[in-house]
Write a protein that holds these residues in place. Sequence first.
Motif, PDB file in Angstrom:
ATOM      1  N   UNK A 226       0.794  -1.153  -0.116  1.00 17.35           N
ATOM      2  CA  UNK A 226       0.062   0.103  -0.023  1.00 17.35           C
ATOM      3  C   UNK A 226       0.961   1.166   0.159  1.00 17.35           C
ATOM      4  N   UNK A 227       2.086   1.244   0.404  1.00 18.51           N
ATOM      5  CA  UNK A 227       3.005   2.427   0.366  1.00 18.51           C
ATOM      6  C   UNK A 227       3.775   2.341  -1.064  1.00 18.51           C
ATOM      7  N   UNK A 228       3.565   1.457  -2.078  1.00 22.68           N
ATOM      8  CA  UNK A 228       4.273   1.449  -2.978  1.00 22.68           C
ATOM      9  C   UNK A 228       3.880   2.819  -3.868  1.00 22.68           C
ATOM     10  N   UNK A 229       4.805   3.566  -4.336  1.00 20.79           N
ATOM     11  CA  UNK A 229       4.420   4.816  -5.027  1.00 20.79           C
ATOM     12  C   UNK A 229       4.647   4.675  -6.562  1.00 20.79           C
ATOM     13  N   UNK A 230       3.459   5.171  -7.198  1.00 21.84           N
ATOM     14  CA  UNK A 230       3.291   5.097  -8.677  1.00 21.84           C
ATOM     15  C   UNK A 230       3.189   6.457  -9.176  1.00 21.84           C
ATOM     16  N   UNK A 231       3.857   6.805 -10.181  1.00 22.83           N
ATOM     17  CA  UNK A 231       3.708   8.232 -10.769  1.00 22.83           C
ATOM     18  C   UNK A 231       2.115   8.507 -11.050  1.00 22.83           C
ATOM     19  N   UNK A 232       1.400   8.815 -10.271  1.00 19.62           N
ATOM     20  CA  UNK A 232      -0.084   9.153 -10.857  1.00 19.62           C
ATOM     21  C   UNK A 232      -0.134  10.538 -11.798  1.00 19.62           C
ATOM     22  N   UNK A 233       0.633  11.253 -11.592  1.00 19.39           N
ATOM     23  CA  UNK A 233       0.506  12.328 -12.857  1.00 19.39           C
ATOM     24  C   UNK A 233       0.751  11.843 -14.175  1.00 19.39           C
ATOM     25  N   UNK A 234       1.741  10.869 -14.217  1.00 21.56           N
ATOM     26  CA  UNK A 234       2.302  10.185 -15.415  1.00 21.56           C
ATOM     27  C   UNK A 234       1.069   9.317 -16.032  1.00 21.56           C
ATOM     28  N   UNK A 235       0.385   8.704 -15.078  1.00 18.77           N
ATOM     29  CA  UNK A 235      -0.985   7.806 -15.510  1.00 18.77           C
ATOM     30  C   UNK A 235      -1.952   8.610 -16.202  1.00 18.77           C
ATOM     31  N   UNK A 236      -2.298   9.713 -15.234  1.00 22.16           N
ATOM     32  CA  UNK A 236      -3.173  10.781 -15.682  1.00 22.16           C
ATOM     33  C   UNK A 236      -2.924  11.495 -16.994  1.00 22.16           C
ATOM     34  N   UNK A 237      -1.696  11.849 -17.097  1.00 20.77           N
ATOM     35  CA  UNK A 237      -1.168  12.582 -18.486  1.00 20.77           C
ATOM     36  C   UNK A 237      -1.481  11.684 -19.699  1.00 20.77           C
ATOM     37  N   UNK A 238      -1.115  10.292 -19.489  1.00 26.14           N
ATOM     38  CA  UNK A 238      -0.807   9.434 -20.482  1.00 26.14           C
ATOM     39  C   UNK A 238      -2.401   8.970 -20.829  1.00 26.14           C
ATOM     40  N   UNK A 239      -3.376   9.122 -19.645  1.00 23.46           N
ATOM     41  CA  UNK A 239      -4.936   8.755 -20.038  1.00 23.46           C
ATOM     42  C   UNK A 239      -5.675   9.925 -20.766  1.00 23.46           C
TER      43      UNK A 239
END
Length: 249
Positions: A226-239
């Motif tokens: 649950x503490x693993x960090x994913x680049x949400x901004x990258x996912x949002x931009x690519x979506x």
Amino acid sequence: MLIVFILGAMVLGAAIGSFLGVVLIRMPDGRPLVMARSTCDTCDKELEPFELVPILSWVIQGGKCRECGSAIDRWQLAAELGGAAIGAMAVMLSTFPIWAMVLGWQLLLLAMLDLRHMWLPRQLSALLGASGALFALVMGYWSEDVMAVVQSMVGGVFGFAVLWLLGQGYLAWRGQEGLGGGDPPLLGAIGLWLGPLGVIHTLLVASLGGLAVAAVLRAAGQRITRDTMLPLGTLLALAAWPVFLWQGM
């Protein structure tokens, strides 16, 4: 004739991508972006014009500096290829190719910044939002439909509020930050481009992308918690960009 426009958009996109690569590398360090001559990041040799041709220079030089032989940052090549791809796909797939390029190139830079540096500069999100508001104004004037502007404004507020409230809820629940401070402004800026329904679609696509990334990492042997960090901004931009293309079809 279409192939000419596609090739032209690819050349323009590669040139824009070359600049985006410079921003990606220099901006986090506070280095000048436009006033300084282009130099090798290792030996500081000033680059000649023929060494600055997007994509081709990297390929011809084998990805290395001609002076010192050090590797040229591959993020630079990725930015140029990404910029060219956005230009080509905008012409082929979008009803509004110029606007699709403007949106795509901005999202490309933000996606790379978050992926490489886990950083989403507020000024770049503000620029993205301003261009989205301008797009809504132009579309509203062109179609004589004030709802285009209303939907843009609602989308901006909705996009920001969704992630801000989610982040505040996570903070209250676990006592620690769960989202980066740049994520809500980014989704708010995306909302100005896509409207509230586009925000929902972007979140859905980004969530599916995040699950796919987590599955790949887990298959590669990396432990996901649950503490693993994913680049949400990258996912949002690519979506957001394919959602924009889909909305315009």
